[in-house]
Design a protein around this motif. Structure first.
Motif, PDB file in Angstrom:
ATOM      1  N   ALA A 112      45.602  33.035  37.835  1.00 46.57           N
ATOM      2  CA  ALA A 112      45.667  34.187  38.736  1.00 46.57           C
ATOM      3  C   ALA A 112      44.292  34.628  39.201  1.00 46.57           C
ATOM      4  CB  ALA A 112      46.381  35.345  38.034  1.00 46.57           C
ATOM      5  N   THR A 113      43.268  34.408  38.374  1.00 47.51           N
ATOM      6  CA  THR A 113      41.927  34.816  38.775  1.00 47.51           C
ATOM      7  C   THR A 113      41.447  34.010  39.986  1.00 47.51           C
ATOM      8  OG1 THR A 113      41.500  35.345  36.491  1.00 47.51           O
ATOM      9  CG2 THR A 113      39.617  35.196  37.918  1.00 47.51           C
ATOM     10  N   TYR A 114      41.787  32.692  39.989  1.00 45.12           N
ATOM     11  CA  TYR A 114      41.403  31.879  41.152  1.00 45.12           C
ATOM     12  C   TYR A 114      42.097  32.376  42.415  1.00 45.12           C
ATOM     13  CZ  TYR A 114      38.823  28.456  38.509  1.00 45.12           C
ATOM     14  OH  TYR A 114      37.883  27.857  37.747  1.00 45.12           O
ATOM     15  N   ILE A 115      43.389  32.759  42.277  1.00 44.77           N
ATOM     16  CA  ILE A 115      44.129  33.242  43.448  1.00 44.77           C
ATOM     17  C   ILE A 115      43.514  34.550  43.952  1.00 44.77           C
ATOM     18  CG2 ILE A 115      46.383  33.996  44.250  1.00 44.77           C
ATOM     19  CD1 ILE A 115      47.613  32.188  42.138  1.00 44.77           C
ATOM     20  N   ILE A 116      43.190  35.450  43.020  1.00 43.62           N
ATOM     21  CA  ILE A 116      42.636  36.749  43.418  1.00 43.62           C
ATOM     22  C   ILE A 116      41.270  36.559  44.066  1.00 43.62           C
ATOM     23  CG2 ILE A 116      41.909  38.992  42.569  1.00 43.62           C
ATOM     24  CD1 ILE A 116      43.944  38.744  40.366  1.00 43.62           C
ATOM     25  N   LEU A 117      40.440  35.648  43.509  1.00 36.77           N
ATOM     26  CA  LEU A 117      39.104  35.448  44.096  1.00 36.77           C
ATOM     27  C   LEU A 117      39.200  34.787  45.474  1.00 36.77           C
ATOM     28  CD1 LEU A 117      37.035  34.388  40.989  1.00 36.77           C
ATOM     29  CD2 LEU A 117      36.938  36.514  42.234  1.00 36.77           C
ATOM     30  N   THR A 118      40.161  33.851  45.650  1.00 34.53           N
ATOM     31  CA  THR A 118      40.368  33.251  46.969  1.00 34.53           C
ATOM     32  C   THR A 118      40.807  34.300  47.979  1.00 34.53           C
ATOM     33  OG1 THR A 118      41.126  31.311  45.776  1.00 34.53           O
ATOM     34  CG2 THR A 118      41.491  31.344  48.136  1.00 34.53           C
ATOM     35  N   LEU A 134      35.878  45.078  46.102  1.00 37.76           N
ATOM     36  CA  LEU A 134      36.824  45.725  45.183  1.00 37.76           C
ATOM     37  C   LEU A 134      37.814  44.724  44.604  1.00 37.76           C
ATOM     38  CD1 LEU A 134      37.716  49.192  46.649  1.00 37.76           C
ATOM     39  CD2 LEU A 134      36.471  48.655  44.612  1.00 37.76           C
ATOM     40  N   VAL A 135      38.243  43.737  45.414  1.00 43.68           N
ATOM     41  CA  VAL A 135      39.199  42.744  44.893  1.00 43.68           C
ATOM     42  C   VAL A 135      38.511  41.829  43.892  1.00 43.68           C
ATOM     43  CG1 VAL A 135      40.687  40.833  45.554  1.00 43.68           C
ATOM     44  CG2 VAL A 135      40.705  42.888  46.861  1.00 43.68           C
ATOM     45  N   ILE A 136      37.230  41.468  44.150  1.00 44.35           N
ATOM     46  CA  ILE A 136      36.481  40.691  43.141  1.00 44.35           C
ATOM     47  C   ILE A 136      36.355  41.506  41.855  1.00 44.35           C
ATOM     48  CG2 ILE A 136      34.282  39.596  42.625  1.00 44.35           C
ATOM     49  CD1 ILE A 136      33.965  39.022  45.530  1.00 44.35           C
ATOM     50  N   ALA A 137      36.092  42.815  41.990  1.00 45.96           N
ATOM     51  CA  ALA A 137      35.979  43.666  40.806  1.00 45.96           C
ATOM     52  C   ALA A 137      37.300  43.747  40.060  1.00 45.96           C
ATOM     53  CB  ALA A 137      35.511  45.061  41.210  1.00 45.96           C
ATOM     54  N   SER A 138      38.440  43.729  40.794  1.00 45.96           N
ATOM     55  CA  SER A 138      39.733  43.756  40.100  1.00 45.96           C
ATOM     56  C   SER A 138      39.989  42.452  39.361  1.00 45.96           C
ATOM     57  CB  SER A 138      40.855  44.045  41.096  1.00 45.96           C
ATOM     58  OG  SER A 138      41.109  42.908  41.880  1.00 45.96           O
ATOM     59  N   ALA A 139      39.515  41.320  39.931  1.00 42.07           N
ATOM     60  CA  ALA A 139      39.648  40.047  39.212  1.00 42.07           C
ATOM     61  C   ALA A 139      38.835  40.073  37.922  1.00 42.07           C
ATOM     62  CB  ALA A 139      39.195  38.894  40.101  1.00 42.07           C
ATOM     63  N   VAL A 140      37.611  40.609  37.983  1.00 35.49           N
ATOM     64  CA  VAL A 140      36.787  40.686  36.771  1.00 35.49           C
ATOM     65  C   VAL A 140      37.395  41.685  35.781  1.00 35.49           C
ATOM     66  CG1 VAL A 140      34.478  41.121  35.912  1.00 35.49           C
ATOM     67  CG2 VAL A 140      34.778  39.987  38.066  1.00 35.49           C
ATOM     68  N   ALA A 141      38.053  42.747  36.307  1.00 37.85           N
ATOM     69  CA  ALA A 141      38.714  43.699  35.413  1.00 37.85           C
ATOM     70  C   ALA A 141      39.868  43.038  34.675  1.00 37.85           C
ATOM     71  CB  ALA A 141      39.219  44.903  36.210  1.00 37.85           C
ATOM     72  N   LEU A 142      40.605  42.162  35.386  1.00 37.71           N
ATOM     73  CA  LEU A 142      41.681  41.415  34.712  1.00 37.71           C
ATOM     74  C   LEU A 142      41.115  40.504  33.632  1.00 37.71           C
ATOM     75  CD1 LEU A 142      44.673  40.636  34.622  1.00 37.71           C
ATOM     76  CD2 LEU A 142      44.184  38.896  36.299  1.00 37.71           C
ATOM     77  N   LEU A 143      39.979  39.836  33.937  1.00 41.82           N
ATOM     78  CA  LEU A 143      39.354  38.965  32.944  1.00 41.82           C
ATOM     79  C   LEU A 143      38.910  39.754  31.723  1.00 41.82           C
ATOM     80  CD1 LEU A 143      37.168  36.474  34.959  1.00 41.82           C
ATOM     81  CD2 LEU A 143      39.118  35.974  33.552  1.00 41.82           C
ATOM     82  N   VAL A 144      38.318  40.942  31.945  1.00 42.18           N
ATOM     83  CA  VAL A 144      37.810  41.703  30.806  1.00 42.18           C
ATOM     84  C   VAL A 144      38.944  42.355  30.029  1.00 42.18           C
ATOM     85  CG1 VAL A 144      37.378  43.950  31.822  1.00 42.18           C
ATOM     86  CG2 VAL A 144      35.832  43.090  30.149  1.00 42.18           C
ATOM     87  N   LEU A 145      40.122  42.532  30.679  1.00 43.40           N
ATOM     88  CA  LEU A 145      41.282  43.007  29.922  1.00 43.40           C
ATOM     89  C   LEU A 145      41.807  41.924  28.999  1.00 43.40           C
ATOM     90  CD1 LEU A 145      43.578  44.882  32.426  1.00 43.40           C
ATOM     91  CD2 LEU A 145      42.672  45.772  30.337  1.00 43.40           C
ATOM     92  N   VAL A 146      41.904  40.691  29.539  1.00 45.61           N
ATOM     93  CA  VAL A 146      42.554  39.627  28.776  1.00 45.61           C
ATOM     94  C   VAL A 146      41.582  39.044  27.757  1.00 45.61           C
ATOM     95  CG1 VAL A 146      43.648  37.389  28.963  1.00 45.61           C
ATOM     96  CG2 VAL A 146      44.146  39.149  30.613  1.00 45.61           C
TER      97      VAL A 146
END
Lengths: 145, 94
Positions: A15-21, A42-54
């Motif tokens: 999902a991170t690849y999809i969000i970054l694309t 902001l969308v890149i920041a949300s991808a990093v937020a997902l990474l730091v959650l998981v």
């Protein structure tokens, strides 16, 4: 305590690849359509937020080994210097110009100087959002390390 | 006829969102509220898709994608919060 969340980690890797694309698409669509540097960052920041959650802060600090406050400052610097670049040509602050160029793969493409300003805006937003996320995620166990 | 069908579907989704809001406010436990909020997100995505069919435009597609991403992250963070009690941990192997 070691927990078993292999499903969430496997989903996040895709999902991170999809969000970054999608973030890059939004960033490049910003010239004529809805999008731009702000929501791209902001969308890149949300991808990093997902990474730091998981995953955890330690892994993310190893992957991104730079200070996000400095990243925000560099973004603002790029935006201001790009705006001041129009002084060289005797134009007002933040003037932009564009041209049509023949690129090898894309054919005839419109290139605008506003994209460089957008890069600065995206870096500023990304640095601010990520420094907020990493600051509020610090707890008291961080001080012992 | 087709437009009438789409308007009826919009009305049904609006009623469903109202019922989900009742579940969010009244829900006996925390997981009920979280599942209701995730369902509100899915219903809003469906309403946006129906609206983009009704208005014959593709301007809402990015909104749908962005809303899906944000709803997914919100649900993941709520689920992690009720399971672990902490949202972001420093070292997950500790």
């Amino acid at each position: 305590m070691k927990v078993n969340n292999v499903i969430l980690q496997t989903v996040t890797k895709v999902a991170t690849y999809i969000i970054l694309t999608f973030a890059i698409y939004l960033f490049l669509a910003g010239h004529h359509n809805p999008g731009g540097g702000f929501i791209g960052g902001l969308v890149i920041a949300s991808a990093v937020a997902l990474l730091v959650l998981v995953y955890d802060v330690k892994t993310l600090k190893a992957v991104f080994p730079f200070d996000f406050k400095i990243l925000a400052a560099v973004g603002v610097l790029i935006a201001v210097v790009t705006g001041m670049g129009s002084f060289v040509f005797g134009k007002p602050f933040l003037s932009q110009s564009f041209g049509y160029f023949n690129l090898p793969i894309f054919g005839e493409t419109e290139l605008a100087t506003a994209v460089i300003f957008d890069v600065g805006v995206a870096l500023a937003v990304l640095g601010t959002a990520l420094s907020i996320i990493f600051t509020i995620s610090e707890d008291i166990s961080l001080w012992k390390h | 006829m087709f437009n009438l069908l789409l308007l009826g579907a919009l009305f049904v989704f609006a009623v469903a969102i109202a019922l989900f809001l009742y579940r969010v406010c009244k829900g006996p436990s925390i997981p009920d509220r979280i599942i209701a909020m995730d369902a509100i997100g899915v219903s809003l995505i469906a309403m946006m898709a129906i609206l983009s069919i009704l208005l014959k435009t593709d301007a809402f597609f990015e909104v749908i994608l962005l809303f899906g991403i944000l709803s997914f992250i919100g649900t993941v963070s709520f689920a992690k919060f009720i399971e672990r009690g902490v949202l972001v941990d420093y070292d997950r192997n500790r």
